[in-house]
Design a protein around this motif. Structure first.
Motif, mmCIF file in Angstrom:
data_model
loop_
_atom_site.group_PDB
_atom_site.id
_atom_site.type_symbol
_atom_site.label_atom_id
_atom_site.label_comp_id
_atom_site.label_asym_id
_atom_site.label_seq_id
_atom_site.Cartn_x
_atom_site.Cartn_y
_atom_site.Cartn_z
ATOM 1 N N LEU A 393 59.118 13.652 48.758
ATOM 2 C CA LEU A 393 59.491 15.055 48.949
ATOM 3 C C LEU A 393 59.909 15.755 47.646
ATOM 4 C CD1 LEU A 393 62.159 14.507 51.983
ATOM 5 C CD2 LEU A 393 59.840 15.727 52.159
ATOM 6 N N CYS A 394 59.455 17.091 47.908
ATOM 7 C CA CYS A 394 59.765 18.055 46.673
ATOM 8 C C CYS A 394 61.085 18.377 46.699
ATOM 9 C CB CYS A 394 58.975 19.172 46.746
ATOM 10 S SG CYS A 394 59.366 20.498 45.665
ATOM 11 N N GLN A 395 62.218 17.755 45.588
ATOM 12 C CA GLN A 395 63.456 18.197 45.926
ATOM 13 C C GLN A 395 63.902 19.682 45.685
ATOM 14 O OE1 GLN A 395 65.692 15.782 46.967
ATOM 15 N NE2 GLN A 395 63.842 14.310 46.909
ATOM 16 N N LYS A 396 62.853 20.505 45.264
ATOM 17 C CA LYS A 396 63.434 21.847 44.875
ATOM 18 C C LYS A 396 63.354 22.737 46.502
ATOM 19 C CE LYS A 396 62.635 22.128 40.505
ATOM 20 N NZ LYS A 396 63.916 21.700 39.598
ATOM 21 N N CYS A 397 62.085 22.240 47.518
ATOM 22 C CA CYS A 397 62.132 23.126 48.622
ATOM 23 C C CYS A 397 62.455 22.223 49.923
ATOM 24 C CB CYS A 397 60.773 23.540 48.663
ATOM 25 S SG CYS A 397 59.405 22.490 48.855
ATOM 26 N N SER A 398 62.670 20.904 49.995
ATOM 27 C CA SER A 398 62.816 20.235 51.153
ATOM 28 C C SER A 398 64.340 20.747 51.656
ATOM 29 C CB SER A 398 62.804 18.735 50.854
ATOM 30 O OG SER A 398 63.733 18.326 49.834
ATOM 31 N N ASN A 433 56.848 29.067 49.453
ATOM 32 C CA ASN A 433 56.262 29.509 48.324
ATOM 33 C C ASN A 433 56.746 28.731 47.127
ATOM 34 O OD1 ASN A 433 55.204 31.607 49.273
ATOM 35 N ND2 ASN A 433 56.706 32.899 49.803
ATOM 36 N N CYS A 434 57.068 27.458 47.138
ATOM 37 C CA CYS A 434 57.654 26.564 45.958
ATOM 38 C C CYS A 434 56.418 26.588 44.940
ATOM 39 C CB CYS A 434 58.241 25.527 46.720
ATOM 40 S SG CYS A 434 58.660 24.084 45.444
ATOM 41 N N ALA A 435 56.865 26.845 43.800
ATOM 42 C CA ALA A 435 55.863 26.829 42.707
ATOM 43 C C ALA A 435 55.752 25.221 42.275
ATOM 44 C CB ALA A 435 56.331 27.781 41.557
ATOM 45 N N PHE A 436 56.966 24.628 42.358
ATOM 46 C CA PHE A 436 56.938 23.267 41.928
ATOM 47 C C PHE A 436 56.114 22.269 42.754
ATOM 48 C CE2 PHE A 436 59.617 19.315 41.069
ATOM 49 C CZ PHE A 436 59.672 19.448 39.722
ATOM 50 N N CYS A 437 55.931 22.587 43.836
ATOM 51 C CA CYS A 437 55.032 21.682 44.624
ATOM 52 C C CYS A 437 53.760 22.352 45.216
ATOM 53 C CB CYS A 437 55.697 21.149 45.777
ATOM 54 S SG CYS A 437 56.295 22.143 47.038
ATOM 55 N N GLU A 438 53.592 23.666 44.727
ATOM 56 C CA GLU A 438 52.537 24.286 45.202
ATOM 57 C C GLU A 438 52.402 24.500 46.827
ATOM 58 O OE1 GLU A 438 48.981 22.420 43.485
ATOM 59 O OE2 GLU A 438 49.517 23.386 41.376
HETATM 60 ZN ZN LIG Z 1 58.506 22.394 46.487
#
Ligand SMILES: [Zn+2]
Length: 541
Positions: A393-398, A433-438
Motif C-alpha cells: 500500500l502507498c502510505q501517502k494515500c491509503s 490524485n496521489c502523485a506518490f503512487c500515480e
Molecule cells: Zn498514493
C-alpha cells in the motif's frame, strides 16, 4: 487495467480558459503535425507536444514546464501559439508518431530511428519500474501496456504501423539470435541484451499471433549488474531469513523455492546465492540467464539441442567440480533426478518448481517420478520455500479500514483474524490524485512466504506422503504459513486485506482448515486437539 478517465486538472484548465479538451487525432487539423524541432525536448518531458502552428498540447497545462516550453520555443526563434489541454493518451500517440529524420534522432548515429524508439520505450518502462512491456498490435491501433506491481496500465497508443516496425526491429536487429526473421504469424521467443541510459538491460521477448494482429511481451530480466536485494528487503520475516541462511551454509542438500510464474522465485534464488560463502564454486543452469550473479558460472541452456538441454547441461555441470548447483527450474523427471543425485553426492542444490505451497513441493516431485522414500533421505530436501508477491500500500494515500464501507462490509468475516489490530489495518484507494503512487494506491511488492526446515518429523511425513498431516504438524509448532504471513502484512497496514485475499485465499483460518458440515452447510470449528489427532500415525521425536 487503468481506465482513461478525464483527469481533474484538464477539466479545471478547460473550464478556466473556456477551451475544449482534445482527446483524439480527429480533434486536430490534419495538416498541423508535431514540430520536429521541439521533438527531443517534448520526448524528455513526456506530456507536451508542440505543433507546427506553435500551439502547445499538454496533459498538464498547469505545470511550470509549460512556461519553460514557451521559453525554449522563443529561444529557438519559434512562434508561440495557444496552450491546449489534451488527454495523456493523445500526447503519447503524437510523441510516438513524429517522423524524425535519421540525422535528428539524437544519440548514436549507428541506430535507426526505430531502434532509438525501442530504447526510448524500454527507458520509459525502466523509469516506471515496470516488469513487462506488452505491445498489442491490431488493425486500427497499437496499444502499449506496462505491467507495474503485477497490474496492467495503459502507457501509450501508437499507429499500427509503428507497433509492427518496433516488433520487427526488436526481433531482427536486437536479439541474441538475430538470424531468425520475425514472423507475426507464428509464436516466437528470443533474448535481447541492450544498453539503455547507461545500464545493461536484458529482456526476454515472446510473440503470439492474435485476432487482427499480434502481441509481443518483453519481460525486463536484469538491470545492470547491481547485486540482488537481501531476503529481508524482499519481505521475508527475520525468522524465515534465519532458516534460509542456515540452509545455504550446509555442505549438501536441496533448497527448493516454489510459486507460480512471476512470483519472484528467480530473485529469491539470486538473493540466496549472495549469502553463499565466496570460497564455494557455484554453477547455475538457466533458461535463459536472468539475473547476473557475480560469484557464479552461469550457463544458458538451449532447449532446441538435445545435448545442450536442461538435464544434459545439469549433468555436465556435475563434472565441473562444483560445490553449489542452481537448477533454474525443475520441470521434468530428468532435472529432478539431477537434484536428488547432486544432493546425495555432496552438493548443495538450489532450484525452483511450480506449486502452490511449500509442502506440495514433495507431492509434485513424487508426481514427476521421484520416490517418496528417496525424498525422505536426510541428504536431500533441507529447506522448502513457497512465495507470492503482494502489492504494498502507498502510505501517502491509503486510508484506515474503518473509513472504507466496502471493507467494513467484510469485517464479520475478518473479525476472527483482524479484530485486535483492526486500528492498524489500511485500505487501498484507487484512482486518487496521489502523485506518490500515480493514483494506483500501490508502491511496490512484498514477498508473502512460508519456509519449512525439513526436520526428522518432516521426513517421516514425506516418506508416508502425508502432506496434509505435515502442514497441521507445522502449524502446531508455531510455523508461519503463507496465509498467516499475509495476515501479518495486513495487520501491519502494509497490504490491503482484499489484495491479500487474492494472493493467500480467505484470511479467515476456519474457512481453510476445519471441517465442512454438509448437513448444516457450516464450517465446524474443531478444537485444536481434534486437529492434532488427524495425523495419528506420525512419530515425532
Ligand atoms: Zn498514493
Amino acid at each position: 487495467m487503468a481506465v482513461d478517465q478525464t483527469p481533474e486538472n484538464l477539466r479545471r484548465f478547460a473550464e478556466a480558459t473556456g477551451t475544449t479538451i482534445l482527446t483524439s487525432q480527429a480533434d486536430l487539423d490534419p495538416k498541423d503535425r508535431a514540430m520536429v524541432e521541439m521533438h527531443d525536448w517534448c520526448q524528455q518531458q513526456g506530456f507536451i507536444v508542440v505543433l507546427h502552428s506553435g500551439n502547445i498540447l499538454t496533459s498538464q497545462p498547469e505545470s511550470r514546464v509549460v512556461q519553460n516550453c514557451k521559453v525554449v520555443m522563443i529561444n529557438k526563434g519559434l512562434k508561440v501559439g495557444q496552450v491546449i489541454a489534451a488527454m495523456p493518451s493523445l500526447i503519447n500517440l503524437l510523441l510516438a508518431n513524429v517522423d524524425v529524420p535519421e540525422n535528428q534522432a539524437g544519440g548514436d548515429a549507428t541506430f535507426s530511428v526505430q531502434q532509438q524508439r525501442l530504447r526510448m520505450l524500454i527507458k520509459d518502462a525502466l523509469t516506471a519500474r515496470a516488469s513487462d512491456i506488452h505491445i498489442e498490435v491490431r488493425e486500427d491501433v497499437t496499444r502499449i501496456l506496462f505491467r507495474k506491481n503485477g497490474e496492467m496500465h495503459l502507457h501509450a497508443e501508437w499507429l499500427p504501423r509503428l507497433g509492427r516496425e518496433i516488433a520487427s526491429v526488436a526481433f531482427n536487429k536486437e536479439t541474441d539470435s538475430a538470424q531468425s526473421h520475425f514472423n507475426p504469424l507464428v509464436p516466437q521467443d528470443a533474448s535481447m541484451p541492450l544498453h539503455v541510459s547507461g545500464a545493461d538491460v536484458r529482456l526476454r521477448l515472446a510473440s503470439m499471433p492474435a485476432h487482427g494482429g499480434f502481441d509481443v511481451v518483453m519481460r525486463i530480466l536484469t538491470i545492470g549488474n547491481q547485486g540482488a536485494p537481501k531476503l529481508e528487503d524482499l519481505g521475508y520475516t527475520p525468522d524465515q531469513v534465519a532458516i534460509i541462511s542456515k540452509a545455504v551454509q550446509l555442505p549438501y542438500g536441496a533448497i527448493v523455492v516454489s510459486g507460480p510464474t512471476g512470483s519472484g522465485k528467480t530473485t529469491t534464488l539470486a538473493s540466496c546465492l549472495q549469502m553463499i560463502d565466496p570460497r564455494r564454486k557455484i554453477f547455475t543452469i538457466e533458461d535463459p540467464v536472468e539475473k547476473i550473479v557475480p560469484n557464479a558460472t552461469q550457463v544458458a541452456v538451449n532447449t532446441d539441442k538435445e545435448d545442450r538441454d536442461f538435464a544434459a547441461m545439469s549433468r555436465a555441470s556435475l563434472r565441473m567440480d562444483p560445490d553449489v548447483i542452481v537448477l533454474g527450474e525443475m520441470r521434468d523427471l530428468d532435472t529432478a533426478k539431477v537434484m536428488t543425485s547432486a544432493s546425495i553426492t555432496g552438493h548443495l542444490v538450489l532450484s525452483t518448481i511450480h506449486t502452490n505451497n511449500a509442502v506440495t513441493i514433495v507431492t509434485r516431485l513424487v508426481d514427476m517420478g521421484i520416490s517418496a522414500s528417496l525424498l525422505g533421505d536426510s541428504n536431500i530436501l533441507v529447506c522448502l520455500i513457497s512465495q507470492r508477491l503482494a502489492p504494498l500500500l502507498c502510505q501517502k494515500c491509503s486510508i484506515p479500514i474503518q473509513k472504507s464501507p466496502q471493507h467494513m462490509n467484510e469485517m464479520a468475516r475478518w473479525k476472527e483474524v483482524l479484530d485486535l489490530e483492526v486500528h492498524n489495518v489500511k485500505a487501498r484507494v484507487h484512482n486518487s490524485n496521489c502523485a506518490f503512487c500515480e493514483g494506483t494506491g500501490i508502491v511496490g511488492r512484498s514477498v508473502v512466504a512460508e519456509v519449512i526446515w525439513v526436520d526428522e518429523a518432516g521426513r517421516h511425513f514425506i516418506q508416508r506422503g502425508n502432506v496434509l498431516g505435515w502442514e497441521l504438524y507445522l502449524q502446531e509448532h508455531g510455523w508461519l504459513s503463507l496465509r498467516e504471513h499475509g495476515v501479518e502484512l495486513v495487520k501491519a497496514g502494509k497490504v490491503d486485506p482484499f489484495d491479500a485475499e487474492t494472493i493467500v485465499g480467505p484470511l479467515n483460518h476456519s474457512l481453510q482448515h476445519n471441517v465442512f458440515d454438509y448437513k448444516n452447510q457450516l464450517f465446524q470449528n474443531l478444537p485444536a486437539s481434534t486437529q492434532a489427532a488427524i495425523p495419528a500415525e506420525v512419530t515425532t521425536h
